[in-house]
Motif scaffolding. Structure first.
Motif, PDB file in Angstrom:
ATOM      1  N   UNK A 135       6.979   0.336   2.535  1.00 32.91           N
ATOM      2  CA  UNK A 135       6.402   0.348   1.181  1.00 32.91           C
ATOM      3  C   UNK A 135       5.185  -0.576   1.134  1.00 32.91           C
ATOM      4  N   UNK A 136       5.282  -1.719   1.817  1.00 36.10           N
ATOM      5  CA  UNK A 136       4.131  -2.623   1.924  1.00 36.10           C
ATOM      6  C   UNK A 136       2.922  -1.884   2.503  1.00 36.10           C
ATOM      7  N   UNK A 137       3.125  -1.152   3.569  1.00 40.11           N
ATOM      8  CA  UNK A 137       2.032  -0.420   4.215  1.00 40.11           C
ATOM      9  C   UNK A 137       1.501   0.693   3.296  1.00 40.11           C
ATOM     10  N   UNK A 138       2.378   1.321   2.516  1.00 40.44           N
ATOM     11  CA  UNK A 138       1.934   2.369   1.587  1.00 40.44           C
ATOM     12  C   UNK A 138       1.030   1.773   0.500  1.00 40.44           C
ATOM     13  N   UNK A 139       1.427   0.619  -0.039  1.00 39.39           N
ATOM     14  CA  UNK A 139       0.578  -0.057  -1.024  1.00 39.39           C
ATOM     15  C   UNK A 139      -0.759  -0.460  -0.397  1.00 39.39           C
ATOM     16  N   UNK A 140      -0.721  -0.868   0.848  1.00 38.56           N
ATOM     17  CA  UNK A 140      -1.952  -1.266   1.542  1.00 38.56           C
ATOM     18  C   UNK A 140      -2.887  -0.066   1.697  1.00 38.56           C
ATOM     19  N   UNK A 141      -2.321   1.105   2.035  1.00 42.24           N
ATOM     20  CA  UNK A 141      -3.147   2.313   2.162  1.00 42.24           C
ATOM     21  C   UNK A 141      -3.740   2.718   0.815  1.00 42.24           C
ATOM     22  N   UNK A 142      -2.972   2.580  -0.252  1.00 41.68           N
ATOM     23  CA  UNK A 142      -3.490   2.912  -1.581  1.00 41.68           C
ATOM     24  C   UNK A 142      -4.669   2.004  -1.937  1.00 41.68           C
ATOM     25  N   UNK A 143      -4.550   0.726  -1.605  1.00 37.75           N
ATOM     26  CA  UNK A 143      -5.659  -0.207  -1.854  1.00 37.75           C
ATOM     27  C   UNK A 143      -6.895   0.219  -1.073  1.00 37.75           C
ATOM     28  N   UNK A 144      -6.687   0.620   0.161  1.00 37.61           N
ATOM     29  CA  UNK A 144      -7.820   1.018   0.993  1.00 37.61           C
ATOM     30  C   UNK A 144      -8.512   2.255   0.419  1.00 37.61           C
ATOM     31  N   UNK A 145      -7.738   3.207  -0.049  1.00 34.33           N
ATOM     32  CA  UNK A 145      -8.314   4.431  -0.616  1.00 34.33           C
ATOM     33  C   UNK A 145      -9.190   4.122  -1.822  1.00 34.33           C
ATOM     34  N   UNK A 146      -8.810   3.109  -2.600  1.00 29.84           N
ATOM     35  CA  UNK A 146      -9.544   2.781  -3.825  1.00 29.84           C
ATOM     36  C   UNK A 146     -10.542   1.634  -3.637  1.00 29.84           C
ATOM     37  N   UNK A 147     -10.721   1.210  -2.408  1.00 24.98           N
ATOM     38  CA  UNK A 147     -11.615   0.085  -2.098  1.00 24.98           C
ATOM     39  C   UNK A 147     -11.189  -1.181  -2.827  1.00 24.98           C
ATOM     40  N   UNK A 148      -9.893  -1.323  -3.081  1.00 20.06           N
ATOM     41  CA  UNK A 148      -9.381  -2.539  -3.704  1.00 20.06           C
ATOM     42  C   UNK A 148      -9.187  -3.617  -2.641  1.00 20.06           C
ATOM     43  N   UNK A 149      -9.444  -4.865  -2.966  1.00 22.26           N
ATOM     44  CA  UNK A 149      -9.165  -5.937  -2.004  1.00 22.26           C
ATOM     45  C   UNK A 149      -7.653  -6.084  -1.790  1.00 22.26           C
TER      46      UNK A 149
END
Length: 372
Positions: A310-324
């Protein structure tokens, strides 16, 4: 004017030039961004009779010599190949009974001084149109809702401010935004509304309102309120960003690097409040969280194992949205994120729906505050 006076345009222009020479008229060249020079603007400044040394007889003689009828302005005009008759030597009609505008500083009203200062702000020195536009850009880019605001509306309100008011608006912008959000309100007003209502003048009252201890709640990094506040800030539009000369050159030389450069820029500067939160988290410092966000975080959050699926899924979502992405949790085994919905096995889809549910609850909480 030439048509109304039944004379040539050159005569009107020559008369205007003379009025400028004797100091009873000002002419300003206006420049608008992207449009270059536009029509001149004029201001009558006939404070008193011109100096006694000015030769009015020569003025009148020159005007009579230049006076000529407009070709084709009315029926019965003299053909172009026949000399025009001499201009009428009759005296001009008498002026009206009202006195001419008086520009002496002691008799100029505050409103008139303010209006003249505003005009000078668009035509002279530091306040010319280009300088005012640069000032506006600096202000607008720094406004929290700039990405979704109407820039023309904000520019229109900016243009009617005096130089002192523009400076005060710029100086109070960051402080106003920080204090306004710390009072529990989730969203800022538009930049145009801030300018129109001169909200920087309300800063003393806002500071007094936020001075009460009950209005300030500080929370540790990675706590539920901290995590909710962070996601709430990320849910806003990013600030407007621009490439510097070095980045422009890199993209010009290697266009394939444009996406990586923009992504890096947005992650580092697109959400400055979140970047600040991350810096404070690395220093183990608490942050102020608005009360309505604290209430929002009380339910609907769950522990997420650091490094897990789940941590990695949240990390991928951040990457998709250019979120830090989150800074290193400094040994914490779990962090807080919105709870995943039941019945969704795919982690990426689950975290997306968890984020949507959080944003929905955040909007409902804001609407509830507005209604209250």
């Amino acid at each position: 004017m030439a048509a109304q006076l039944d004379c040539a345009r050159s005569t009107v222009q020559a008369s205007i030039d003379r009025l400028i020479d004797i100091g009873v008229l000002e002419k300003h060249t206006r420049e608008l961004p992207g449009l270059g020079d536009t029509a001149h603007s004029y201001r009558v400044i006939y404070d008193r009779a011109p100096d006694a040394g000015y030769d009015f007889d020569a003025y009148l003689a020159a005007e009579e010599q230049e006076n000529d009828p407009i070709s084709g302005a009315s029926e019965g005009r003299t053909p172009a190949d026949i000399s025009a008759p001499p201009a009428d030597h009759g005296a001009a009609p008498p002026a009206g009974s009202g006195s001419a505008p008086y520009n002496a500083p002691s008799l100029t009203t505050p409103d008139e001084r303010k209006e003249r200062e505003r005009e000078r702000g668009f035509s002279e020195g530091e306040g010319n149109a280009k300088a005012v536009e640069r000032e506006f850009k600096r202000f607008f880019i720094g406004w929290g809702t700039a990405i979704s605001d109407s820039e023309p509306d904000a520019r229109r309100e900016w243009s009617v401010l005096t130089a002192e008011e523009r400076q005060a608006a710029q100086d109070g912008s960051a402080v106003y935004q920080e204090i306004a959000l710390s009072t529990g309100r989730k969203y800022l007003c538009s930049a145009a509304k801030y300018l129109k209502e001169r909200r920087w003048e309300k800063l003393p009252a806002l500071k007094a309102k936020t001075a009460a201890p009950a209005a300030i709640e500080r929370h540790n990094a990675y706590s539920r309120p901290w995590a909710a506040h962070r996601l709430a800030l990320l849910s806003q539009h990013p600030v407007q960003l621009f490439l510097d000369k070095f980045e422009d050159k890199i993209i010009a030389d290697a266009p394939e690097k444009a996406d990586a450069i923009w992504r890096n820029k947005r992650e580092k500067a697109g959400w400055p409040d979140v970047v600040k939160m991350h810096e404070l988290a690395r220093e183990r410092k608490q942050v102020v969280v608005p009360p309505h966000i604290v209430a929002l975080a009380a339910t609907g959050f769950d522990k997420v194992e650091v490094g897990g699926d789940v941590w990695e899924a949240w990390k991928r979502l951040h990457h998709e949205r250019c979120w830090p992405w989150l800074p290193e949790p400094q040994g914490l085994p779990f962090v807080q994120f919105p709870a995943l919905p039941d019945g969704i096995d795919d982690p990426d889809e689950a975290v997306l729906w968890a984020l949507k549910d959080f944003q929905k609850r955040m909007i409902e909480e804001r609407d509830h505050d507005d209604a209250a």
